[in-house]
Design a protein around this motif. Sequence first.
Motif, PDB file in Angstrom:
ATOM      1  N   ARG A  84     -83.686  -9.998 -24.035  1.00  0.00           N
ATOM      2  CA  ARG A  84     -82.930  -9.320 -22.980  1.00  0.00           C
ATOM      3  C   ARG A  84     -82.584  -7.884 -23.338  1.00  0.00           C
ATOM      4  O   ARG A  84     -81.973  -7.172 -22.548  1.00  0.00           O
ATOM      5  CB  ARG A  84     -81.639 -10.089 -22.685  1.00  0.00           C
ATOM      6  CG  ARG A  84     -81.940 -11.396 -21.998  1.00  0.00           C
ATOM      7  CD  ARG A  84     -80.753 -12.346 -21.994  1.00  0.00           C
ATOM      8  NE  ARG A  84     -81.186 -13.643 -21.524  1.00  0.00           N
ATOM      9  CZ  ARG A  84     -80.714 -14.232 -20.437  1.00  0.00           C
ATOM     10  NH1 ARG A  84     -79.778 -13.673 -19.727  1.00  0.00           N
ATOM     11  NH2 ARG A  84     -81.174 -15.411 -20.062  1.00  0.00           N
TER      12      ARG A  84
ATOM     13  N   ASP B 287     -85.939 -17.686 -23.600  1.00  0.00           N
ATOM     14  CA  ASP B 287     -85.454 -16.531 -22.836  1.00  0.00           C
ATOM     15  C   ASP B 287     -84.069 -16.116 -23.328  1.00  0.00           C
ATOM     16  O   ASP B 287     -83.221 -15.692 -22.567  1.00  0.00           O
ATOM     17  CB  ASP B 287     -85.422 -16.852 -21.340  1.00  0.00           C
ATOM     18  CG  ASP B 287     -84.385 -17.914 -20.983  1.00  0.00           C
ATOM     19  OD1 ASP B 287     -83.885 -18.585 -21.913  1.00  0.00           O
ATOM     20  OD2 ASP B 287     -84.075 -18.080 -19.800  1.00  0.00           O
TER      21      ASP B 287
ATOM     22  N   GLU C 178     -74.590   0.479 -11.365  1.00  0.00           N
ATOM     23  CA  GLU C 178     -74.076  -0.473 -12.344  1.00  0.00           C
ATOM     24  C   GLU C 178     -75.041  -0.489 -13.509  1.00  0.00           C
ATOM     25  O   GLU C 178     -76.235  -0.690 -13.337  1.00  0.00           O
ATOM     26  CB  GLU C 178     -73.953  -1.868 -11.733  1.00  0.00           C
ATOM     27  CG  GLU C 178     -72.956  -1.927 -10.597  1.00  0.00           C
ATOM     28  CD  GLU C 178     -72.773  -3.329 -10.037  1.00  0.00           C
ATOM     29  OE1 GLU C 178     -72.769  -4.290 -10.814  1.00  0.00           O
ATOM     30  OE2 GLU C 178     -72.656  -3.450  -8.815  1.00  0.00           O
ATOM     31  N   ILE C 179     -74.517  -0.260 -14.699  1.00  0.00           N
ATOM     32  CA  ILE C 179     -75.387  -0.212 -15.873  1.00  0.00           C
ATOM     33  C   ILE C 179     -75.162  -1.423 -16.761  1.00  0.00           C
ATOM     34  O   ILE C 179     -74.039  -1.787 -17.063  1.00  0.00           O
ATOM     35  CB  ILE C 179     -75.148   1.082 -16.670  1.00  0.00           C
ATOM     36  CG1 ILE C 179     -75.575   2.266 -15.815  1.00  0.00           C
ATOM     37  CG2 ILE C 179     -75.947   1.067 -17.968  1.00  0.00           C
ATOM     38  CD1 ILE C 179     -75.301   3.597 -16.436  1.00  0.00           C
ATOM     39  N   LEU C 180     -76.264  -2.046 -17.151  1.00  0.00           N
ATOM     40  CA  LEU C 180     -76.185  -3.191 -18.058  1.00  0.00           C
ATOM     41  C   LEU C 180     -76.611  -2.712 -19.425  1.00  0.00           C
ATOM     42  O   LEU C 180     -77.725  -2.222 -19.578  1.00  0.00           O
ATOM     43  CB  LEU C 180     -77.175  -4.269 -17.647  1.00  0.00           C
ATOM     44  CG  LEU C 180     -77.164  -4.799 -16.241  1.00  0.00           C
ATOM     45  CD1 LEU C 180     -78.102  -4.047 -15.350  1.00  0.00           C
ATOM     46  CD2 LEU C 180     -77.582  -6.235 -16.291  1.00  0.00           C
ATOM     47  N   PRO C 181     -75.753  -2.852 -20.401  1.00  0.00           N
ATOM     48  CA  PRO C 181     -76.135  -2.335 -21.715  1.00  0.00           C
ATOM     49  C   PRO C 181     -77.271  -3.148 -22.334  1.00  0.00           C
ATOM     50  O   PRO C 181     -77.377  -4.349 -22.132  1.00  0.00           O
ATOM     51  CB  PRO C 181     -74.860  -2.479 -22.537  1.00  0.00           C
ATOM     52  CG  PRO C 181     -74.026  -3.450 -21.810  1.00  0.00           C
ATOM     53  CD  PRO C 181     -74.440  -3.459 -20.384  1.00  0.00           C
TER      54      PRO C 181
ATOM     55  N   ALA D  17     -70.070   4.470  -9.498  1.00  0.00           N
ATOM     56  CA  ALA D  17     -69.921   3.013  -9.367  1.00  0.00           C
ATOM     57  C   ALA D  17     -69.680   2.650  -7.901  1.00  0.00           C
ATOM     58  O   ALA D  17     -70.218   1.676  -7.384  1.00  0.00           O
ATOM     59  CB  ALA D  17     -68.788   2.502 -10.243  1.00  0.00           C
TER      60      ALA D  17
ATOM     61  N   PRO E 173     -81.127 -10.127 -11.900  1.00  0.00           N
ATOM     62  CA  PRO E 173     -82.006 -10.975 -11.089  1.00  0.00           C
ATOM     63  C   PRO E 173     -82.424 -10.331  -9.767  1.00  0.00           C
ATOM     64  O   PRO E 173     -83.325 -10.847  -9.104  1.00  0.00           O
ATOM     65  CB  PRO E 173     -81.164 -12.223 -10.821  1.00  0.00           C
ATOM     66  CG  PRO E 173     -79.947 -12.098 -11.653  1.00  0.00           C
ATOM     67  CD  PRO E 173     -79.783 -10.682 -12.060  1.00  0.00           C
ATOM     68  N   SER E 174     -81.822  -9.195  -9.425  1.00  0.00           N
ATOM     69  CA  SER E 174     -82.127  -8.614  -8.112  1.00  0.00           C
ATOM     70  C   SER E 174     -83.495  -7.945  -8.067  1.00  0.00           C
ATOM     71  O   SER E 174     -83.968  -7.593  -7.005  1.00  0.00           O
ATOM     72  CB  SER E 174     -81.040  -7.604  -7.718  1.00  0.00           C
ATOM     73  OG  SER E 174     -81.160  -6.420  -8.481  1.00  0.00           O
TER      74      SER E 174
ATOM     75  N   LEU F 169     -81.093 -14.179 -25.795  1.00  0.00           N
ATOM     76  CA  LEU F 169     -80.606 -12.804 -25.837  1.00  0.00           C
ATOM     77  C   LEU F 169     -81.659 -11.848 -26.421  1.00  0.00           C
ATOM     78  O   LEU F 169     -81.741 -10.689 -26.043  1.00  0.00           O
ATOM     79  CB  LEU F 169     -79.329 -12.779 -26.689  1.00  0.00           C
ATOM     80  CG  LEU F 169     -78.373 -11.612 -26.540  1.00  0.00           C
ATOM     81  CD1 LEU F 169     -77.953 -11.435 -25.100  1.00  0.00           C
ATOM     82  CD2 LEU F 169     -77.155 -11.822 -27.435  1.00  0.00           C
TER      83      LEU F 169
ATOM     84  N   LEU G 267     -84.426 -10.397 -16.426  1.00  0.00           N
ATOM     85  CA  LEU G 267     -83.639 -11.409 -17.142  1.00  0.00           C
ATOM     86  C   LEU G 267     -82.144 -11.146 -17.015  1.00  0.00           C
ATOM     87  O   LEU G 267     -81.336 -12.073 -16.988  1.00  0.00           O
ATOM     88  CB  LEU G 267     -84.019 -11.421 -18.627  1.00  0.00           C
ATOM     89  CG  LEU G 267     -85.300 -12.178 -18.990  1.00  0.00           C
ATOM     90  CD1 LEU G 267     -85.670 -11.902 -20.435  1.00  0.00           C
ATOM     91  CD2 LEU G 267     -85.116 -13.670 -18.772  1.00  0.00           C
TER      92      LEU G 267
ATOM     93  N   ARG H  97     -78.800  -1.669 -12.639  1.00  0.00           N
ATOM     94  CA  ARG H  97     -79.007  -2.765 -11.691  1.00  0.00           C
ATOM     95  C   ARG H  97     -79.808  -2.255 -10.500  1.00  0.00           C
ATOM     96  O   ARG H  97     -79.503  -1.215  -9.928  1.00  0.00           O
ATOM     97  CB  ARG H  97     -77.658  -3.285 -11.213  1.00  0.00           C
ATOM     98  CG  ARG H  97     -77.736  -4.361 -10.169  1.00  0.00           C
ATOM     99  CD  ARG H  97     -76.362  -4.961  -9.953  1.00  0.00           C
ATOM    100  NE  ARG H  97     -76.171  -5.329  -8.568  1.00  0.00           N
ATOM    101  CZ  ARG H  97     -76.599  -6.483  -8.046  1.00  0.00           C
ATOM    102  NH1 ARG H  97     -77.211  -7.358  -8.795  1.00  0.00           N
ATOM    103  NH2 ARG H  97     -76.406  -6.752  -6.776  1.00  0.00           N
TER     104      ARG H  97
ATOM    105  N   PRO I 254     -86.530 -15.288  -7.618  1.00  0.00           N
ATOM    106  CA  PRO I 254     -85.971 -16.246  -8.572  1.00  0.00           C
ATOM    107  C   PRO I 254     -87.050 -16.847  -9.468  1.00  0.00           C
ATOM    108  O   PRO I 254     -88.087 -17.281  -8.980  1.00  0.00           O
ATOM    109  CB  PRO I 254     -85.359 -17.328  -7.686  1.00  0.00           C
ATOM    110  CG  PRO I 254     -85.200 -16.711  -6.340  1.00  0.00           C
ATOM    111  CD  PRO I 254     -86.120 -15.560  -6.243  1.00  0.00           C
ATOM    112  N   GLY I 255     -86.793 -16.840 -10.772  1.00  0.00           N
ATOM    113  CA  GLY I 255     -87.712 -17.470 -11.706  1.00  0.00           C
ATOM    114  C   GLY I 255     -88.886 -16.591 -12.088  1.00  0.00           C
ATOM    115  O   GLY I 255     -89.650 -16.926 -12.982  1.00  0.00           O
TER     116      GLY I 255
END
Lengths: 395, 529
Positions: B353, B348, B80-83, B75, B393-394, B350, B390, B240, B398-399
């Motif tokens: 995602r 868009d 960084e992990i997004l479940p 970390a 965002p990195s 959940l 989604l 991430r 954007p969009g």
Amino acid sequence: MPLPTPLHPRTSALCVTYLWKEWAGYHAVRAYSTSPEREYNAVRQGAGLIDVTPLYKYDVTGEDAAAFLSRVMVRDVAELKIGRVAYLCWCDDDGKVIDDGTCARLAPNHYRVTAAAPAYHWLSHNAARFRVTIEDTSAKLAALALQGPMSRHILRHVCDADLDAVKFFGLVETRFDGVHGVLTRTGYTGDLGYELWVQSEQALALWDSLMMHGRDYGLEPFGLDTLDICRIEAGFILHGVDYHGAHQALTEAQKSTPLELGLGWTVTLERGPFIGSRALAAERERGQKWDLVGLDIDWQATEELYDQYGLPPALSMAAWRTPIPVYRKGRQVGRASSGTWSPLLKKNLALATVQADCSAVGTVLDIEMTVEWERRTVPATVVKTPFFDPARKKS
Amino acid sequence: MMKSYDAIVIGGGHNGLVCAAYLAKAGRRVLVLERRYVLGGAAVTEELYPGFKYSVCSYVVSLLRPHIIRDLELARHGLEILPLECSFSPHIDGPGLVRWPDPEQTRREIAAYSQRDADIYPLFGRAMMQIARWVKPIIDMVPPDPTSFRLGQVRDLFHLGRRIRDLDDQTLARLVKMMTMSAADFLDEWFESDALKAPMSVSGIIGTYLGVRSPGTAYVLLHHYMGEIDGAFRAWGLSRGGTGQISLAIASAARSLGVEIRTEAPVAKILIDDKTASGVVLEDGTEYRAKAVVSAVDPHRTFLGLVGFEHLDDDFVAQVRRFRMRGSSGKVNLALDRLPDFTCRPGDGLHVRGDIAVAPSMEYLERAYDEAKYGMYSRRPYLNVVIPSLTDPSVAPPGKHVMSIFVQYAPYHLADGAEMWTDKREQFGDTVVETLAEYCPGLKEAILHRQVLTPWDLEQEMGLTEGNIFHGELGLEQLFFLRPVPGWARYRTPIRRLWMCGSGTHPGGGVMGAPGALAAQTLLEERAL
């Protein structure tokens, strides 16, 4: 019966879970989603928006504002530059912490203090000799915290200020999509983040503007449950949870000094007298009795403990705040006051108050863990806080 | 003066880097050599179109061991992990099926297809947890050699045996069934609804040249539930900055521990004298010497390529050849101008995602395999889609969005030869986009850039033999003390001072890091350096 904040029309429309709690007399969202990780991840990966209007806010003005606040606060805020914010605490005459909060200097003779508990009485009680006006702006000002790595990108669409010039704990008066307000680079998440202060009537417009521009940056509204996880990862203590304010404590033993809370760095002793200074100087001489430390609760041992009961480790995804005994060699040496599983660090963390002789980084203590209604212990190592300290916080 | 090291790791993928970091943590001098310009191997992020970061190959973090994250302080080094919490299976007609993080919401979704299945679903999850709890420790254990009488290994076998003895009869029966049955048959024992079984069954076939009705595929279902046990831990997710960020975080940790890392340093040969490895020689002739050489590349490339037949017994070579690689999948990465709506569930929310599985029925999946059996890619393949932008965002402006599409089946051995993939690449890409566009009509118009990776490309560009994403199939006959070759499952090789640490060793593929960590542990325990 708690009151709605000025942002209630927006937050209540989004809070489909009906998970609310009372915060300083207001309704505050605990979680917008039954899947709390979504909000947590928004804060750590994208950006999160939380209504922090219930914070107590006091505007201190007048030609003695600097001298007065320096007398009340443990930190020498007369030295604080205009456009800067200081984190600090204030004590009673015995050097016991009453509350902690921030103090921002908006102008030479204009400060704004935030507090977790009502402070009007204490401030005005000590203001008799000073030419100052203390105004409780709690209801007048709405506050939004925009936190997370994308927060600056979002603000670029919303406010006029030169954001690169707003350093960590900096402040600027600016316009947000036409709305006049104050931007501070502060927050309670330990991440890159900002707090936005506007007149209550303007709060909805600000929320709408942020949500609209934040859409492409993964902005999500978040509630107090997520805030609690983030603040523990950041090693921030909470009034009424990790310590009792001197005005709320029922016994002497429940009170704490700044040194005991790890807030010694906020105390400026080398100056004229301030409230509690004599007691604090004496304590600095002889050393404090307690230390607030971070604990990293051994995961391997936790798995093994649960395995003895034929279970996989079961941890709540939410932060906890029921005090738990902490031992060293079988003797109780303190208590953990709040803790959380850190989804990011994959660690089980706690903030604990332990006897000063057990507080060195690396000391292995034991923390109580209840499995299947049996009280057991697992090792927990004293570690440095913040547990999570990303470079972007100050970048 | 030639530099000398305690260990040289060949391959800067996540396992090579994990192994190097652990060795350096124990005070060893380590050099990592990576052939490509970028670290990560198949766990790599590349910006192939300005502003859009593709997780080129591996797109989800599967079971990255939490203790590795803690030990190497990943970390702090940027991990960084997004479940991934949702599973969405779109249908052309009807609402499709979403499995949500909220169990009651999931129950309502399933009940639309079968009230019975809706009630059973959590019971199935509980049963899987019980089995997975038994299997999981195996992931973090160096496989004992069942023919060995060495004390440590006998002790490990004893512990395993005792764990089996402690299982209740029902769980044991289920475990045996999972080890022998097909995913389809196993799920049939529990559920009746095709809409539910199809997206559940696919975790049994990912990366395998088998169909949902092929025996042995049930076992891999378990892996999914091991992620669940990792509990609060949520081992399944997106990284991430893309999957490559995992490798970069490990590399950063490794460097801070003193590991030297060289990219664009392709190893030509492992230097071997008298059946003992002494170092490596790069394609440009540079030589490096070390007390141990650790190969993170797959067993085929290691032994048949970098070592060479002349140093190996015929019997061993035959076994390595028999180790099945058989790539069966491809990958399409898209840069999207906007997020297209899924007809059955626009927006868009959940549901888009998490992971999105185009697996509308068991028949659909088995038909997809039918074509692959005869050396064709599926005309209507199984697709596993994620849209990381989604939640992170990195990775896109954007969009705008990146879409990662895992495609199965795309057999390496086309009927007219693997090299024919170069001709069929774009055609294959069109098939994938057309398949998805049936569910998501605005897709084609939103595409700004497309990258198509066939198994041939995975082999040529990423160095995965036959395009196998796991360095060898995850069949039971190729796992644990049989991986990659019986008798050589403990990271050792017939060449002294040459070790393995890649996904071709226990516990296998996926971004777990366990092979790298266990190999390092073994090297240190055996005082190899």
